[in-house]
Design an enzyme around this catalytic site. Structure first.
Site, mmCIF file in Angstrom:
data_model
loop_
_atom_site.group_PDB
_atom_site.id
_atom_site.type_symbol
_atom_site.label_atom_id
_atom_site.label_comp_id
_atom_site.label_asym_id
_atom_site.label_seq_id
_atom_site.Cartn_x
_atom_site.Cartn_y
_atom_site.Cartn_z
ATOM 1 N N ASP A 240 9.803 -1.091 -5.769
ATOM 2 C CA ASP A 240 9.188 -1.763 -4.627
ATOM 3 C C ASP A 240 7.731 -2.097 -4.961
ATOM 4 O OD1 ASP A 240 9.312 -2.518 -1.662
ATOM 5 O OD2 ASP A 240 7.464 -1.336 -1.824
ATOM 6 N N TYR B 125 -0.897 -4.735 -4.221
ATOM 7 C CA TYR B 125 -1.116 -3.411 -4.818
ATOM 8 C C TYR B 125 -1.952 -3.500 -6.107
ATOM 9 C CZ TYR B 125 2.703 -1.915 -1.670
ATOM 10 O OH TYR B 125 3.507 -1.673 -0.582
ATOM 11 N N LYS C 181 6.144 -8.573 -2.666
ATOM 12 C CA LYS C 181 5.753 -9.043 -1.325
ATOM 13 C C LYS C 181 4.588 -10.023 -1.401
ATOM 14 C CE LYS C 181 6.630 -4.248 0.074
ATOM 15 N NZ LYS C 181 6.012 -3.446 -0.989
ATOM 16 N N HIS D 131 4.767 -9.668 3.465
ATOM 17 C CA HIS D 131 4.248 -8.286 3.503
ATOM 18 C C HIS D 131 3.850 -7.847 4.926
ATOM 19 C CE1 HIS D 131 2.145 -5.127 0.792
ATOM 20 N NE2 HIS D 131 2.570 -4.582 1.907
#
Ligand SMILES: NC(=O)c1ccc[n+]([C@@H]2O[C@H](COP(=O)([O-])OP(=O)(O)OC[C@H]3O[C@@H](n4cnc5c(N)ncnc54)[C@H](OP(=O)(O)O)[C@@H]3O)[C@@H](O)[C@H]2O)c1
Length: 272
Positions: free
Chosen positions: A42, A47, A72, A105
């Site tokens: 994931d 990130y 995302k 997201h």
């Protein structure tokens, strides 16, 4: 590996959460997870670690085709041209030609959802992703997204663990055949000291974290726990060899509390 079927997607019921797994740790944990049997990663552009996760994937020896990769699109990049740019950047970071699942997201009320869902559908029809989905969508937003999307939505990724009651969102997803993916499935480690989970765990030879993960998958959820520790990778995956009784399921469900949410949503816009 147990899987969850949703609108044409076959999603491994456990995936590795990768938030904050940056640098060498991200690469090492991804590589180890895949070697231990994880088949679902994931990720998210926001990130800032897709390159490291991609490195771990390619170094693992596990074939790309055998891994379910989710990424995302940030809430700031949901206008069609920005969305396409973001997706291409993610694919470049991960060094893959497509992902298995692309998610919005966070919703962003400043950008028309019709445009976003149109662009998401295009990413699927043009082969950048095999499936599309959403994250942090409320009941109302799920209804809107389903109507506005020409391609099926396969998951809504939401915060879900025993301290949070997600009955309404879960029902809205079920109505449309959408799987629920539970993020923070061990409440960012806060469940470790829970006496109820620990007691139930002892009866099965399992930890409190494992009881939480089991409680979720036993309700049909996909779980994506994160750990930076190799020994916990195995622990978090060992949730398919025991079953919670109906009474235990109910007891865990009763742990939900009004202030149970662990993710602060203050920074992101929401349509509630
Ligand atoms: N869509 C979204 O908006 C959204 C939001 C949040 C998260 N996510 C995704 O969901 C994933 C999971 O959520 P999360 O990372 O926030 O929280 P989480 O998986 O619930 O918890 C991670 C924390 O729990 C600890 N931990 C891991 N396994 C454990 C175990 N067996 N026993 C006790 N503690 C344990 C980890 O510490 P150690 O590293 O020390 O093991 C880490 O501090 C993320 O990584 C990300 O991929 C998505």
């Amino acid at each position: 590996m147990q899987t969850v079927d949703a609108n044409g997607a076959n999603i491994p019921a456990i995936g590795l959460g990768t938030w904050q797994l940056n640098g060498a740790v991200g690469t090492r944990i991804t590589q180890q997870a895949l070697r231990l049997g994880y088949r679902h990663l994931d990720c998210a552009l926001i990130y800032g670690n897709e390159k490291e996760i991609g490195e771990g994937l390619h170094a693992s020896g596990v074939k790309r085709e055998d891994v379910f990769i989710t990424t995302k699109v940030p809430h700031t990049e949901l206008a069609p041209s920005a969305l396409e740019r973001a997706v291409k950047q993610s694919l470049k970071n991960l060094r893959v030609s497509d992902v298995n699942l692309l998610l919005v997201h966070w919703p962003n009320p400043a950008i028309p959802l019709a445009e976003t869902m149109g662009a998401m559908s295009k990413m699927k029809t043009e082969g950048y992703t095999r499936h599309i989905g959403v994250s942090n969508f409320t009941v109302e937003l799920i209804e809107q997204a389903v109507k506005l999307s020409s391609e099926p939505i396969v998951t809504n990724q939401i915060e879900w663990h025993p301290y949070l009651d997600e009955t309404k969102v879960k029902a809205a997803c079920a109505k449309h055949g959408i799987a629920v993916t539970a993020y923070c499935p061990i409440a960012r480690g806060r469940l470790g000291d829970d006496q109820v989970l620990a007691r139930i765990g002892r009866a099965h030879g399992k930890s409190a974290a494992q009881v939480s993960l089991r409680w979720l998958v036993q309700q049909g959820a996909v779980v994506i726990p994160r750990t930076s520790k190799v020994e916990r990778l195995s622990e978090n995956m060992a949730i398919f060899d025991f079953t919670l009784t109906d009474a235990e399921m109910a007891e865990v469900g009763a742990l939900a509390k009004s202030a149970g949410r662990v993710v602060s949503v203050g920074w992101a816009p929401r349509w509630d």
